[in-house]
Design a protein around this motif. Structure first.
Motif, short mmCIF file in Angstrom:
data_model
loop_
_atom_site.label_atom_id
_atom_site.label_comp_id
_atom_site.label_asym_id
_atom_site.label_seq_id
_atom_site.Cartn_x
_atom_site.Cartn_y
_atom_site.Cartn_z
N VAL A 11 0.71 -1.31 0.01
CA VAL A 11 -0.04 0.05 0.09
C VAL A 11 0.97 1.22 0.00
N ALA A 12 1.53 1.28 0.95
CA ALA A 12 2.67 2.66 1.01
C ALA A 12 3.67 2.59 -0.32
N THR A 13 4.14 1.54 -0.79
CA THR A 13 5.01 1.69 -1.80
C THR A 13 4.25 2.15 -3.26
N PHE A 38 11.52 6.25 -11.51
CA PHE A 38 10.77 4.91 -11.48
C PHE A 38 11.53 3.65 -11.27
N GLY A 39 12.83 3.68 -11.88
CA GLY A 39 13.54 2.49 -11.61
C GLY A 39 14.07 2.28 -10.36
N ARG A 40 14.13 3.66 -9.53
CA ARG A 40 14.59 3.42 -7.95
C ARG A 40 13.17 2.73 -7.28
N THR A 45 10.68 -1.27 -4.34
CA THR A 45 9.50 -2.25 -4.31
C THR A 45 9.96 -3.68 -4.08
N ALA A 46 10.83 -4.21 -4.87
CA ALA A 46 11.55 -5.39 -5.00
C ALA A 46 12.10 -5.88 -3.74
N VAL A 47 12.86 -4.90 -3.46
CA VAL A 47 13.61 -5.30 -2.09
C VAL A 47 12.72 -5.49 -0.83
N ILE A 48 11.77 -4.53 -0.67
CA ILE A 48 10.90 -4.58 0.28
C ILE A 48 10.06 -5.79 0.31
N ARG A 80 13.65 2.36 3.61
CA ARG A 80 13.93 2.10 2.53
C ARG A 80 13.02 3.09 1.70
N LEU A 81 11.57 3.11 2.07
CA LEU A 81 10.77 4.14 1.55
C LEU A 81 11.44 5.56 1.58
N ARG A 82 11.75 5.98 2.87
CA ARG A 82 12.18 7.14 3.05
C ARG A 82 13.56 7.58 2.11
#
Length: 412
Positions: A11-13, A38-40, A45-48, A80-82
């Motif tokens: 949801v957050a990502t 958007f690559g970042r 997203t993949a790592v999380i 990671r999101l931050r």
């Protein structure tokens, strides 16, 4: 269980990524090209997602170890999101600030980590600032004047004050928390329902409170006027009618107005998203049903379960609705921090603005003075009824009134 936790992080990502796509406009740095940004986001997203899928494999759900691990995974995912928001800057910072205000929706590890973006967001370098100034003003160092503002630059005075969600600051300065919450609601009800010109970025870092040193009055200061939305008249009036239906528990009106706004058969979901209440509370009456802990838990659970439907609804409704939903979430986060959620005064003020806005529209369409007079009389009566109801609620909530009711109960 890991799957459900993964949905929470998703949801957050997803909000970060999709909101960034919607708001993204222009980059000044090659490092900020959309492909890189958007690559970042995809990599984060993949790592999380991988972390949530693998972290709980050998831990028994419901144990203390599981709870401690869940908190750690939430925290490092939030960090990671931050980091993603800080790296991508721009609108990603705005979305991170939004998420940091959603105390009622996201785990505490996310909101506490992202909340720092409200007041300590990455700053543009002086070279970047001067580049925009040179492009728009032809000057190296601008003076603080309105005539130095352009479409991309708004030069404003420095405002002192505390963040609107800082209860300790308000206590130290003798500021009434309930009055601040009520007045902030009035400000936004006027902007949304009456004027249709809305400051759409009211995260706590953009809303200050202070006591004027000259008059002694409490002021609310809105900062960062770079994200405004001008509502189309038809949309604004339908939005007015929808909120009136929600406040009065007119479920047929809720369905009718929601469908007019593009929700279709997802109208119950739109009602729940606008009010941050369960469908049962919407049916029972949001003005008469208090917010409970169990309802908050139900909402948090449903957000992850209904993510596909939420995404579908956001694709259906007008784009103006997306910014209003964001604005509502930020205001609701402030109310949660101030512990003034679902206050009756906020609904009364919204109702007053809806009555005024709809009456003004009907008067503009009236073909005779008699018709306009009838509309004005109806408006006055509607506002008068709301005033009486407000007095009733104040009397009902007074300690003396509660004591009298208890005494009468004993005598009966």
């Amino acid at each position: 269980m890991a799957g459900r936790l993964l949905k929470v992080s998703s949801v957050a990502t997803a909000l970060v990524a999709t909101s960034g796509v919607y708001l993204y406009t222009k980059q000044l740095d090659p490092n900020d090209l959309s492909l890189v940004r958007f690559g970042r986001a995809a990599a984060a997203t993949a790592v999380i997602s991988y972390d949530y899928l693998t972290a709980f494999r050998n831990v028994e759900p419901g144990t203390d170890e599981y709870s401690a691990l869940k908190s750690k995974v939430h925290l490092r995912s939030a960090e990671r999101l931050r980091a993603l928001c800080c790296a991508n800057r721009g609108t990603f910072i705005k979305v991170g600030q939004h998420l940091g205000a959603l105390d009622y929706l996201l785990p505490g590890e996310y909101t506490s980590t992202l909340r720092v973006l409200h007041s300590r967001a990455p700053q543009s370098s002086m070279d970047e600032i001067q580049q925009v100034i040179r492009e728009d003003l032809g000057k190296e160092v601008p003076q603080v004047h309105w005539d130095l503002s352009t479409k991309r630059i708004l030069t404003m005075e420095f405002a002192e004050g505390g963040q609107v969600n800082d209860r300790d600051y308000m206590r130290r300065h003798g500021i009434n928390v309930n009055k601040i919450s009520e007045n902030l609601g009035k400000i936004y009800s006027e902007m949304i329902f009456v004027h249709g010109f809305v400051h759409c970025d009211p995260h706590p870092g953009n809303v200050l409170v202070r006591v004027c040193p000259h008059s002694g009055k409490t002021h609310i200061v809105l900062l960062d006027h770079g994200l405004y939305q001008e509502l189309q008249p038809g949309f604004r009036l339908d939005y007015c009618r929808l909120w009136q239906a929600l406040i009065t528990s007119d479920m047929l009106g809720v369905e009718r107005c929601s469908r007019r706004l593009g929700a279709g058969d997802l109208f119950p979901l739109l009602a729940c998203m606008l009010t941050a209440r369960s469908w049962n509370s919407v049916n029972t009456g949001i003005t008469s049903t208090p917010v409970t802990h169990s309802e908050d838990v139900e909402i948090r659970t449903n957000v992850s379960q209904y993510l596909p439907q939420i995404s579908e609804l956001l694709n259906r409704v007008p784009r103006q609705m997306l910014l209003l939903l964001k604005t509502n979430d930020l205001l609701r986060g402030i109310e949660a921090a101030l512990q003034t959620r679902a206050a009756s005064s906020s609904f009364l003020n919204m109702s007053r603005c809806c009555v005024r806005a709809l009456a003004r529209h009907r008067r503009s369409k009236a073909s005779s003075r008699t018709r306009r007079l009838r509309i004005s009389v109806g408006e006055v009566l509607g506002l008068w009824r709301l005033g009486l109801y407000e007095v009733y609620l104040q009397v009902k909530g007074h300690p003396l009134a509660r004591w009298l009711w208890a005494l009468l109960g004993c005598l009966g």
